[in-house]
Design an enzyme around this catalytic site. Structure first.
Site, short mmCIF file in Angstrom:
data_model
loop_
_atom_site.label_atom_id
_atom_site.label_comp_id
_atom_site.label_asym_id
_atom_site.label_seq_id
_atom_site.Cartn_x
_atom_site.Cartn_y
_atom_site.Cartn_z
N GLU A 199 5.48 -3.42 1.16
CA GLU A 199 5.71 -3.16 -0.41
C GLU A 199 5.03 -1.78 -0.69
OE1 GLU A 199 7.47 -4.54 -2.29
OE2 GLU A 199 7.79 -6.66 -1.63
N CYS A 224 2.18 0.22 -8.68
CA CYS A 224 3.54 0.79 -7.84
C CYS A 224 4.66 0.76 -8.76
CB CYS A 224 3.77 -0.48 -6.87
SG CYS A 224 3.56 -1.83 -7.38
N GLY A 269 0.80 -1.29 -0.03
CA GLY A 269 0.07 -0.08 0.00
C GLY A 269 0.75 1.15 0.11
N SER A 270 0.06 2.48 0.27
CA SER A 270 0.93 3.78 0.36
C SER A 270 1.99 3.77 1.54
CB SER A 270 -0.13 4.72 0.60
OG SER A 270 -0.88 4.68 1.71
N GLY A 279 1.83 2.65 5.41
CA GLY A 279 2.71 1.71 5.67
C GLY A 279 3.43 2.14 6.97
#
Ligand code: NAD
Length: 527
Positions: A247, A281, A225-226, A230
């Site tokens: 990630e 991403c 995610g963002s 995170g």
């Protein structure tokens, strides 16, 4: 099939699900509260006690059945994710069905090789044998985003199961509808072969559900995610000492040298930047072009983008670029582009919503003359936008490439392979493609996937991804059928001198130092 009904009593709160390409209501899904999340983890733990004892062959039987279902149900999967995200049908097959099938195939063919006990050297302990064993961690958690609803579910589930774990996944609230419909592929395969389907469960909800999962007794977590969330996940995981694979976002550079094959480079840029409407991403966001071919690249980009079709992808309609997942995401992209133009960027094409579209569509956009100090060159855009900047030479290109806090993927284009490799090796990233889009590394499942800097840490995919689901246990035992125990106590007066001399003898640099060790050892033993 509804996991939610089996997994948890419906809570009063529900997620309303809509299609971003048409605005049509899809349905609603119940949110799980903290108690329901803990109950799901408890059920997973009970199921894992039996699963962890299964052989690799038994796990392969389940994954083979999953693969058969994925291939047989490709149309249904594509339909679900297309309706839930507004992505194109082509991307639903390449980005979801293909990638999941590739991961299953790789795990079936190569997984066991990477999880079998591995012999390692024992150093000076010649009477011992040493090995690494890859034991399941227990119950894993995964908190995942919306951009590839099926792939984001399958990616943590496949290695978790193969390594002997159970897993509880919290999908994004934006794709709760399709996640709920697709998780059955795993649960049904488990059931079919006599295993407890609670080895794989979903818990739906927002940030609170994600936070509850972290503290629900899991032994490891994958967060995709963002960066902003995170950090929150990491803070909560720290409280419970839960290891995390993070990630996060990227801002991938594409370096185009003056000797690059431009057709190849343009194809790589367009694929990298516009697949899934740029909601990747590893999107090729920053195009760093040698000044000698700068205007030529801009012209080619404009020409190729003018041929692309945008809209709602249907059975009878072939579309190149789909919708943005939410109106909010569209507004974020719009704001970043507007402010970049105000800051002096040049609009080459796009730069607005697709006129007359019913859903949330933003036109494929190219901005030129960008500099690293501009907001849009530092923030992840997550939309169909290419940012083109000029570099005078290779060093300047590398410096530009490394001028953000991110380090996920990268691409380099040059006809001189040595030059391309030199540039690639200097770019701070987890993946790099030479003369192709760096995101292509994802299609080779033996390669790992993950970032450096603020793009996160830990790895998915490949050997490292499988082993990230394991307790890597060190085992030492006797080599021969008798024991020579390491006897430390009682300590004798000469032990200090003996140990000091032995260190020299065993680890000394060259014969001279080791010979000194021999002499000192003899002296210590004599005393
Ligand atoms: P997001 O961070 O908003 O949400 C991701 C998931 O985290 C969702 O399930 C969400 O409900 C949950 N969540 C949100 N706040 C939370 C909190 N405080 N605690 C626990 N869980 C929480 O991200 P998104 O908008 O869904 O996805 C887009 C982002 O994901 C982009 O930044 C993109 O780069 C990144 N991404 C990274 C990868 C990768 O592999 N590196 C892959 C895909 C997407």
């Amino acid at each position: 099939m509804s996991i939610l009904i089996e997994a948890a009593a419906p809570s009063p709160e529900r997620i309303e699900c809509h299609s971003p390409a048409t605005g049509a209501r899809l349905g609603s899904v119940a949110v799980c509260d903290g108690a329901q999340v803990r109950a799901a983890v408890d059920r997973a733990r009970r199921a894992q006690r039996t699963w962890r004892e299964t052989s690799f062959e038994a796990r392969r039987v389940v994954l083979r059945s999953v693969l058969t279902r994925v291939l047989d149900e490709a149309d249904r999967i594509a339909d679900c994710v297309t309706r839930d995200t507004g992505k194109t049908r082509e991307n639903a097959v390449t980005g979801e069905v293909w990638t999941v099938a590739a991961k299953l195939r790789w795990t079936l063919d190569e997984g066991e090789r990477h999880l079998r006990p591995e012999r390692v050297s024992t150093g000076f302990l010649l009477h011992k044998r040493a090995r690494l064993e890859f034991r399941p961690l227990g119950v894993l958690g995964a908190i995942v985003p919306w951009n590839y609803p099926f792939q984001n579910l399958a990616n943590p589930i496949i290695p978790a199961l193969f390594a002997g774990n159970a897993i509880v996944v919290k999908p994004s609230e934006w794709v709760a509808w399709s996640s709920e419909r697709l998780i059955g592929i795993f649960r049904d395969a488990l059931k079919e072969h006599g295993h407890d389907p609670d080895l794989v469960q979903l818990v739906h909800g927002y940030a609170e559900t994600g936070q509850a999962l972290i503290g629900a007794g899991i032994q490891g977590l994958t967060f995709i995610g963002s960066g902003k969330n995170g950090r929150r996940v990491l803070a909560e995981a720290a409280k419970h000492v839960v290891p995390v694979v993070l990630e996060l976002g990227g801002k991938d550079p594409v370096v185009v040298c003056d000797d690059a094959n431009l057709d190849c480079a343009i194809a790589g840029m367009l694929g990298g930047a516009l697949i899934n409407a740029g909601q990747n991403c590893v999107a090729a966001e920053r195009i760093i072009v040698h000044e000698a071919v700068y205007e030529q690249v801009l012209e080619k980009l404009r020409e190729e983008i003018s041929k692309l079709r945008q809209g709602s992808s249907g059975l009878d309609q072939v579309i190149d670029v789909g919708a943005m997942i939410t109106p909010l995401q569209l507004e974020i992209v719009e704001g970043l582009v507007t402010r970049a133009l105000e800051a002096g960027a040049r609009l080459v094409c796009g730069g607005e919503r697709a006129p007359g579209a019913r859903g949330d569509f933003y036109k494929p956009t190219v901005l030129a003359d960008l500099t690293p100090d501009m907001e849009i060159m530092q923030e992840e855009v997550f939309g169909p936008v290419l940012l083109v900047a000029k570099a005078g030479n290779d060093s300047a290109a590398v410096e530009l490439a490394n001028s953000t806090p991110f380090g996920l993927g990268a691409s380099v284009f040059s006809r001189d392979a040595g030059r391309a490799r030199r540039i690639a090796s200097r770019i701070e990233s987890g993946m790099v493609g030479i003369n192709d889009f760096g995101g292509l590394t994802y299609m080779a499942q033996a390669l790992t996937f993950g970032g450096v800097k603020e793009s996160g840490f830990g790895r998915m995919n490949g050997r490292e991804g499988l082993r990230a689901c394991c307790n890597v246990k060190s085992v030492i035992e006797d080599r021969f059928p008798f024991s020579v125990p390491a006897k430390v106590f009682p300590v004798k007066p000469q032990d200090y001198a003996v140990a000091k001399a032995t260190v020299k003898l065993l680890y000394g640099n060259g014969l001279r130092q080791r010979w000194t060790g021999v002499r000192e050892l003899a002296r210590a033993l004599r005393s």
